[in-house]
Every structure is written in C-alpha cells, then in structure tokens.
Scaffold this active site. Structure first.
Site, PDB file in Angstrom:
ATOM      1  N   TYR A   1     -11.558   7.385  41.943  1.00  0.00           N
ATOM      2  CA  TYR A   1     -10.929   8.556  43.232  1.00  0.00           C
ATOM      3  C   TYR A   1      -9.645   8.824  42.183  1.00  0.00           C
ATOM      4  CZ  TYR A   1      -9.555  12.495  45.753  1.00  0.00           C
ATOM      5  OH  TYR A   1      -9.427  13.899  46.373  1.00  0.00           O
TER       6      TYR A   1
ATOM      7  N   SER B   1      -4.202  15.026  44.326  1.00  0.00           N
ATOM      8  CA  SER B   1      -4.789  13.808  45.792  1.00  0.00           C
ATOM      9  C   SER B   1      -3.621  12.982  46.152  1.00  0.00           C
ATOM     10  CB  SER B   1      -5.841  13.030  45.778  1.00  0.00           C
ATOM     11  OG  SER B   1      -5.860  12.259  46.425  1.00  0.00           O
TER      12      SER B   1
END
Length: 330
Positions: free
Chosen positions: A154, A129
């Site tokens: 995350y 990501s």
C-alpha cells in the site's frame, strides 16, 4: 464563475465529506466510486444518500482502472479541478490482495493522470498517505524526509503516485498536489479502522486486538480538519518555479501522536465502557509511529489540524449511536 470539480472515491469516507463541502461552497461537483466490497457497501450508499444526494451531487458508478470509463467521464463533465481520493486502502489487506492495489492505485491513477493531461486540468489534488514514511525513526515526519523504503505494498503504491504525479507535472506543466493523510477518523468512517472496530467490539463486550503492547503511536486526525486542509489546498496550487514543476506534497495530520493504549483509554472514557484486550504481536507492514510535521501546510494555507481526540471520538460516538437502529456493519 465556479469551476466544475470531480471528486473520485466520492462514496468513500474522505471523498463524501469533501464533495459535500465543495457543493456547500457553491461548486458544481460530480463524484465517482466503484462501490467495491472492501467494507460493507451499504455504508457507501448511506453516505451518498445522507451527504451527496441532498446537495444534488451525482455519484457515477465506475472503475478508474478502466481507461475508457475515465475518459468518458472527463469528456462528459469537463472538470477543471480534480480531487482524486479513489484508492484501495488498508495496509494489512495489501498483503492479502495485492492485485487490487496494483489495479486501483497504479493503473487507476495512471488513467486519471492521462485524463488530466488531455483535458488540461487546472489542478489535480490526490491522496497519498503517511505510510510513505515507512519505519522512519526521525520524528515528526517532514515532507522533505526520505520516503524510499516502504514497508507495505500500500505504501509503495502511494509513493509511486507521488512519483507519477511529479513526472506528469514536470512533462506537461500541470499543477498537482499530493496529500499525505495521517489516520483519519470521525463520523461516517471506515469500519476497518481501529476506532470504528474497537467501538463496535467494546459495546458488544468483545475483546479488541491490540498489537505491540499498545505502544504503536498514531497521529489521529479528525475528518473536519482533513476536509479543511483539502479545500484550502485545492484552491491554492503550487506555481512552477525555475527548474521545478508545479508539484507539491503536504502532510495533513494532527501533529500530536498518541499511543494506541492511550487512545483506547480515551475511547473507554468516551464510551463509558472498559475494553477487554487481546494482546497480539506487531503485524507485518505496521510502523512504530506516525507523526506529522505540519509547518509546510500551515505556511502555505494558514491552517493545520488541531481537533482534540476526545472531542473527535465523542462526535463519532454520537454518530455511531444514531445508527444503532440499523443492521450491524459486518
């Protein structure tokens, strides 16, 4: 002969499109997904019905955090290529339910790595990501930039995935490629993403929450561009070099960051509606900007995302309107 390919998270946004594209190319594709309720499960089943089933793609219901289930799937299907997109997504939700990220993104990824090791998978392509860049102020973000200061759990799990993959690639000589996705949007997308929730609220006449004065910048990347990058990279793994394992990381972004307030203006034009704004302060875990340097991607596979935001949002609008007869996604 085409090689069997496993796509994890195949009922998800990116996973369903990637699986469909690979099947259209003539590959034998198997998918898996845990069909969790992070967002409406019906949307995942609808993706399977619309994108996977017509192409003969089976999507197995399973949890990658269960090592036995992962081992059984690999034993049955014997995939030669793996596109690992299953993960617990969302920056803000990681503040509310951190255990979900540990189980899916760390334990689950470890199980995928072990299965790839046992079966000598020819290439593992996995989702990282843009969040790994944290609050990086140097733009655009290049793959060589430091990524050791994550500002959300995350992001920390995605950085951990890159480290775990590198170690397995080093120890066992397995080709592995990490993909740093930048704000993916388009038809069949996730309802928790801003473009989806904003559209729903604007059309309903409700105020949309906008953080930090709308000054945050995001590198919005259309789903078709993401799929093109994924497919090209899947069939061109990094070769081992002297002193380096066959592991690589690539940005996949549009290389054109847009302020949220300008994004809203474009969405208003596409919807032909004005938005009511609920101004809110910057949220924990958010970053000021995301901006992809795509030189490495372009040099390696001869492609980089370029779909204009207005064109991508118009395609999303048309898809959203086509589903207007369905019950609202809540």
């Amino acid at each position: 002969m085409n090689k069997p390919i496993l796509v994890t998270g195949a009922a998800g946004f990116v996973g369903s499109f990637v699986a469909a594209r690979l099947a259209d190319m003539g590959h034998a594709v198997i998918g898996c997904d845990n069909f969790n309720d992070y967002y409406p499960v019906q949307l995942k089943h609808d993706r399977v019905a619309a994108l996977l089933e017509p192409r003969g793609i089976r999507c197995v219901t399973m949890d990658i955090a269960d090592a036995g289930q992962v081992a059984a799937l690999f034993e049955e299907f014997q995939p030669k290529l793996v596109v690992h997109l299953a993960a617990q997504a969302g920056v803000r939700y990681s503040l509310q339910n951190p255990a979900a990220y540990i189980q899916s993104n760390l334990v689950g990824f470890g199980n995928i790595l072990e299965a790839c090791r046992r079966h000598r998978t020819e290439h593992l392509l996995y989702a990282s990501s843009s969040s790994v860049y944290g609050a990086n102020v140097k733009v655009p973000f290049a793959e060589s930039d430091r990524t050791d200061e994550p500002v959300s759990l995350y992001a920390a799990t995605k950085k951990s995935n890159e480290l775990m993959a590198y170690s397995y690639s080093h120890l066992y000589g397995l080709p592995m490629t990490g993909l740093r996705f930048f704000t993916v949007y388009g038809p069949w997308g996730r309802p928790d993403m801003a473009y989806f929730s904003f559209t729903k609220k604007i059309l309903a006449g409700e105020a949309i929450p906008v953080f930090a004065g709308g000054e945050l910048e995001r590198d919005f990347t259309y789903i078709d561009d993401i799929v093109e990058g994924v497919v090209r990279l899947l069939f061109k793994p990094q070769a081992a070099q002297e002193g380096k394992p066959p592991h690589a990381v690539f940005n996949i972004g549009n290389h054109q960051p847009i302020k949220v307030k300008d994004f809203i203006a474009t969405l208003e034009d596409v919807l032909d509606r004005k938005a009511s704004i609920d101004w809110q302060p910057m949220q924990p875990g958010d970053v000021p900007a995301t901006y992809a340097d795509t030189d490495r991607l372009r040099d390696w596979v001869g492609f980089a995302p370029s779909t204009p935001l207005a064109k991508g949002l118009a395609a999303f609008r048309d898809w959203y309107n086509s589903r207007s007869h369905n019950p609202p996604l809540r």
